[in-house]
Structures are given as C-alpha cells and as structure tokens.
Design a protein around this motif. Structure first.
Motif, PDB file in Angstrom:
ATOM      1  N   VAL A  75       0.844  -1.717  -0.100  1.00 17.35           N
ATOM      2  CA  VAL A  75      -0.492   0.250  -0.219  1.00 17.35           C
ATOM      3  C   VAL A  75       0.888   1.135   0.412  1.00 17.35           C
ATOM      4  O   VAL A  75       1.791   1.411   1.049  1.00 17.35           O
ATOM      5  N   VAL A  76       0.536   1.959  -0.625  1.00 18.22           N
ATOM      6  CA  VAL A  76       1.126   3.614  -0.932  1.00 18.22           C
ATOM      7  C   VAL A  76       0.507   4.698  -0.778  1.00 18.22           C
ATOM      8  O   VAL A  76      -0.646   5.065  -1.082  1.00 18.22           O
ATOM      9  N   ALA A  77       0.548   5.258   0.500  1.00 12.34           N
ATOM     10  CA  ALA A  77      -0.188   6.095   0.966  1.00 12.34           C
ATOM     11  C   ALA A  77       0.313   7.727   1.113  1.00 12.34           C
ATOM     12  O   ALA A  77       1.950   8.018   1.105  1.00 12.34           O
ATOM     13  N   THR A  78      -0.626   8.977   0.290  1.00  9.54           N
ATOM     14  CA  THR A  78       0.126   9.978   0.143  1.00  9.54           C
ATOM     15  C   THR A  78      -1.212  10.713   0.003  1.00  9.54           C
ATOM     16  O   THR A  78      -1.890  10.143   0.261  1.00  9.54           O
ATOM     17  N   ASP A  79      -1.282  11.560   0.900  1.00  5.15           N
ATOM     18  CA  ASP A  79      -2.369  13.080   1.331  1.00  5.15           C
ATOM     19  C   ASP A  79      -2.526  14.024  -0.318  1.00  5.15           C
ATOM     20  O   ASP A  79      -2.685  15.105  -0.013  1.00  5.15           O
ATOM     21  N   THR A  84      -0.456   8.229  -5.764  1.00  9.22           N
ATOM     22  CA  THR A  84       0.428   8.178  -6.157  1.00  9.22           C
ATOM     23  C   THR A  84       1.117   7.396  -5.936  1.00  9.22           C
ATOM     24  O   THR A  84       1.222   6.443  -5.263  1.00  9.22           O
ATOM     25  N   PRO A  85       1.300   6.198  -7.616  1.00  8.95           N
ATOM     26  CA  PRO A  85       2.358   5.272  -7.869  1.00  8.95           C
ATOM     27  C   PRO A  85       3.379   5.438  -7.875  1.00  8.95           C
ATOM     28  O   PRO A  85       4.287   6.173  -7.399  1.00  8.95           O
ATOM     29  N   PRO A  86       3.996   3.921  -7.048  1.00  9.17           N
ATOM     30  CA  PRO A  86       5.541   4.379  -7.690  1.00  9.17           C
ATOM     31  C   PRO A  86       6.097   4.942  -8.882  1.00  9.17           C
ATOM     32  O   PRO A  86       6.128   4.168  -9.682  1.00  9.17           O
ATOM     33  N   CYS A  87       7.403   4.943  -8.339  1.00 11.32           N
ATOM     34  CA  CYS A  87       8.268   6.064  -8.791  1.00 11.32           C
ATOM     35  C   CYS A  87       8.801   4.598  -9.966  1.00 11.32           C
ATOM     36  O   CYS A  87       8.776   3.265  -9.104  1.00 11.32           O
ATOM     37  N   GLY A  88       9.333   5.189 -10.785  1.00 16.99           N
ATOM     38  CA  GLY A  88      10.503   3.942 -11.738  1.00 16.99           C
ATOM     39  C   GLY A  88      10.949   3.004 -11.079  1.00 16.99           C
ATOM     40  O   GLY A  88      11.842   2.197 -11.532  1.00 16.99           O
ATOM     41  N   ALA A  89      12.292   3.528 -10.481  1.00 16.03           N
ATOM     42  CA  ALA A  89      13.246   3.085  -9.385  1.00 16.03           C
ATOM     43  C   ALA A  89      12.412   2.446  -8.870  1.00 16.03           C
ATOM     44  O   ALA A  89      12.756   1.304  -8.530  1.00 16.03           O
ATOM     45  N   ILE A 104      -1.750  -1.175  -3.983  1.00 15.70           N
ATOM     46  CA  ILE A 104      -2.316  -0.199  -3.460  1.00 15.70           C
ATOM     47  C   ILE A 104      -2.106   1.116  -3.370  1.00 15.70           C
ATOM     48  O   ILE A 104      -1.589   1.457  -2.103  1.00 15.70           O
ATOM     49  N   LEU A 105      -2.985   2.022  -4.065  1.00 12.05           N
ATOM     50  CA  LEU A 105      -2.592   3.451  -3.855  1.00 12.05           C
ATOM     51  C   LEU A 105      -3.717   3.872  -2.884  1.00 12.05           C
ATOM     52  O   LEU A 105      -4.794   3.709  -3.386  1.00 12.05           O
ATOM     53  N   VAL A 106      -3.168   4.815  -1.510  1.00  7.98           N
ATOM     54  CA  VAL A 106      -4.106   5.262  -0.547  1.00  7.98           C
ATOM     55  C   VAL A 106      -4.669   6.467  -0.152  1.00  7.98           C
ATOM     56  O   VAL A 106      -3.379   7.445  -0.765  1.00  7.98           O
ATOM     57  N   ASN A 107      -4.954   7.040  -0.277  1.00 12.80           N
ATOM     58  CA  ASN A 107      -5.226   8.630   0.708  1.00 12.80           C
ATOM     59  C   ASN A 107      -6.034   8.652   1.971  1.00 12.80           C
ATOM     60  O   ASN A 107      -6.714   7.319   2.249  1.00 12.80           O
ATOM     61  N   PRO A 108      -5.798   9.467   3.161  1.00 10.84           N
ATOM     62  CA  PRO A 108      -6.271  10.011   4.243  1.00 10.84           C
ATOM     63  C   PRO A 108      -8.152   9.558   3.636  1.00 10.84           C
ATOM     64  O   PRO A 108      -8.530   9.548   4.422  1.00 10.84           O
ATOM     65  N   ALA A 109      -8.033  10.456   2.607  1.00  3.94           N
ATOM     66  CA  ALA A 109      -9.535  10.758   2.879  1.00  3.94           C
ATOM     67  C   ALA A 109     -10.206   9.334   2.111  1.00  3.94           C
ATOM     68  O   ALA A 109     -11.880   9.450   1.887  1.00  3.94           O
ATOM     69  N   ARG A 116      -1.441  -3.784 -10.499  1.00  2.81           N
ATOM     70  CA  ARG A 116      -0.881  -5.342 -10.382  1.00  2.81           C
ATOM     71  C   ARG A 116       0.748  -4.795 -11.542  1.00  2.81           C
ATOM     72  O   ARG A 116       0.300  -3.601 -11.871  1.00  2.81           O
ATOM     73  N   MET A 117       1.463  -5.228 -10.217  1.00  2.84           N
ATOM     74  CA  MET A 117       2.548  -4.367 -10.487  1.00  2.84           C
ATOM     75  C   MET A 117       2.923  -4.738 -11.930  1.00  2.84           C
ATOM     76  O   MET A 117       3.809  -4.190 -13.176  1.00  2.84           O
ATOM     77  N   LYS A 118       2.130  -5.670 -12.949  1.00  2.00           N
ATOM     78  CA  LYS A 118       2.920  -6.554 -13.733  1.00  2.00           C
ATOM     79  C   LYS A 118       2.328  -5.164 -15.023  1.00  2.00           C
ATOM     80  O   LYS A 118       2.518  -5.224 -16.452  1.00  2.00           O
ATOM     81  N   ASP A 119       1.090  -4.654 -14.273  1.00  2.00           N
ATOM     82  CA  ASP A 119       0.862  -3.856 -15.284  1.00  2.00           C
ATOM     83  C   ASP A 119       1.333  -2.433 -15.388  1.00  2.00           C
ATOM     84  O   ASP A 119       1.477  -1.210 -15.866  1.00  2.00           O
ATOM     85  N   LEU A 120       1.576  -2.108 -14.155  1.00  4.58           N
ATOM     86  CA  LEU A 120       2.484  -1.154 -14.026  1.00  4.58           C
ATOM     87  C   LEU A 120       4.431  -0.691 -14.568  1.00  4.58           C
ATOM     88  O   LEU A 120       4.827   0.185 -14.793  1.00  4.58           O
ATOM     89  N   PHE A 121       4.738  -1.812 -14.857  1.00  2.00           N
ATOM     90  CA  PHE A 121       6.172  -2.496 -15.151  1.00  2.00           C
ATOM     91  C   PHE A 121       5.959  -3.593 -16.308  1.00  2.00           C
ATOM     92  O   PHE A 121       6.406  -4.939 -16.325  1.00  2.00           O
ATOM     93  N   PRO A 122       5.481  -3.368 -17.510  1.00  2.00           N
ATOM     94  CA  PRO A 122       5.371  -4.151 -18.182  1.00  2.00           C
ATOM     95  C   PRO A 122       6.994  -4.310 -19.148  1.00  2.00           C
ATOM     96  O   PRO A 122       7.600  -3.040 -18.737  1.00  2.00           O
ATOM     97  N   ARG A 123       6.928  -5.871 -19.853  1.00  6.88           N
ATOM     98  CA  ARG A 123       8.441  -5.481 -20.335  1.00  6.88           C
ATOM     99  C   ARG A 123       9.318  -5.388 -19.930  1.00  6.88           C
ATOM    100  O   ARG A 123      10.440  -4.397 -19.919  1.00  6.88           O
ATOM    101  N   ALA A 124       9.430  -6.018 -18.204  1.00  6.55           N
ATOM    102  CA  ALA A 124      10.837  -4.817 -17.737  1.00  6.55           C
ATOM    103  C   ALA A 124      11.705  -5.940 -18.110  1.00  6.55           C
ATOM    104  O   ALA A 124      12.093  -7.142 -17.760  1.00  6.55           O
ATOM    105  N   PHE A 125      13.142  -4.992 -17.312  1.00  6.54           N
ATOM    106  CA  PHE A 125      14.227  -5.640 -17.355  1.00  6.54           C
ATOM    107  C   PHE A 125      14.676  -6.548 -16.269  1.00  6.54           C
ATOM    108  O   PHE A 125      14.420  -5.669 -15.111  1.00  6.54           O
ATOM    109  N   ASP A 126      14.862  -8.119 -16.267  1.00  8.11           N
ATOM    110  CA  ASP A 126      15.462  -8.742 -14.912  1.00  8.11           C
ATOM    111  C   ASP A 126      16.033  -9.869 -14.911  1.00  8.11           C
ATOM    112  O   ASP A 126      16.679 -10.160 -15.895  1.00  8.11           O
ATOM    113  N   ALA A 127      16.417 -10.580 -14.110  1.00  8.20           N
ATOM    114  CA  ALA A 127      17.337 -11.869 -14.234  1.00  8.20           C
ATOM    115  C   ALA A 127      17.200 -12.318 -14.817  1.00  8.20           C
ATOM    116  O   ALA A 127      18.245 -12.842 -15.438  1.00  8.20           O
TER     117      ALA A 127
END
Ligand code: THU
Length: 131
Positions: A75-79, A84-89, A104-109, A116-127
């Motif tokens: 879960v990532v929370a901002t006010d 706010t989705p995770p940055c590229g890094a 899951i992105l949330v705010n206090p309201a 899903r990570m695979k949608d946020l980070f398609p065609r990933a470079f990985d091991a």
C-alpha cells in the motif's frame, strides 16, 4: 494474512514519519509478506536531493534486511486528492523482490486504487533478461 484495513492504516501511519523537508511530499508504504507480516517505510530525503529514498524502497529494504522473502501486496499512501504510484526506480526494485504483487494506492480521505505490478511495469528488465 493482514487485513487491507490494517495495511492501509500502517501505510498512513508510516507516512507521518516521512522525512521530507525539501519536497514536503510525505509518502508512506506498507508491504505485506506472504506470512501476513507488515513492513513499513516512509520517504527519507537528503539535502543533496539525489540521495532521497522513496517510502516503497525503505519498506522493502527493511524487510529484506530482516531476512524476509516473499511478498503479497504493498500500500502506498499520500495525502493528495490524486494518488501516487511508485516511481520508476521503485517499480524496478519492487519487481525484482516482489514480482507481480498488488499495488494499492490510497489517501487519508479513503480514495483507493488497485493495480498489479505487471501492468505498472511491463516488459521489465530483470534477472531472466541476463540469461
Ligand atoms: N516518493 C516516494 O516516497 N514514493 C513514490 O512513489 C514517489 C515519490 C518521494 C520521494 C521524494 O521524497 C518525494 O516523494 C517527492 O518526489
């Protein structure tokens, strides 16, 4: 398994501990491992700016350094009225340690979005790319 409410509460609480005097953009993250334990993080900024570490990576690195392997969701929370989705890094690092987890992105309201990570980070470079 942690409840989603508990995970959201943990991310919102972590956000309050953010060290963000430069951007004033406070972020909290709560990562659930496969045993249901919750690992939290907040963003930690530095006067050199570039050494700033995002909330997601703080949560993940705390967990990994505690010997945890296997994660279920974060879960990532901002006010902010927007979320706010995770940055590229963070996407690169989350992919490596967590794979296709729920983000899951949330705010206090009470606004909430699930990805899903695979949608946020398609065609990933990985091991697997290293052959
Ligand atoms: N930040 C995070 O902690 N997570 C994100 O997903 C996006 C950005 C932080 C980094 C910096 O301290 C502030 O938000 C503004 O970029």
């Amino acid at each position: 398994m942690a409840t989603l409410d508990a995970l959201i509460a943990a991310a919102l609480e972590a956000r309050r501990r953010a060290h963000a005097p430069f951007s004033r953009f406070l972020v909290g993250a709560a990562l659930e491992d496969t045993e249901g334990r919750i690992h939290t993080g907040c963003n930690i900024e530095n006067a050199t700016y570039g050494l700033t570490v995002c909330a997601e990576r703080v949560a993940l690195f705390k967990a990994v350094s505690d010997g945890i392997a296997g994660f279920r969701r974060v879960v990532v929370a901002t006010d902010t009225p927007w979320l706010t989705p995770p940055c590229g890094a963070c996407r690169q690092v989350l992919w490596e340690f967590c794979g296709d987890i729920e983000v899951i992105l949330v705010n206090p309201a009470g606004k909430q979005e699930t990805h899903r990570m695979k949608d946020l980070f398609p065609r990933a470079f990985d091991a697997s790319t290293l052959g």
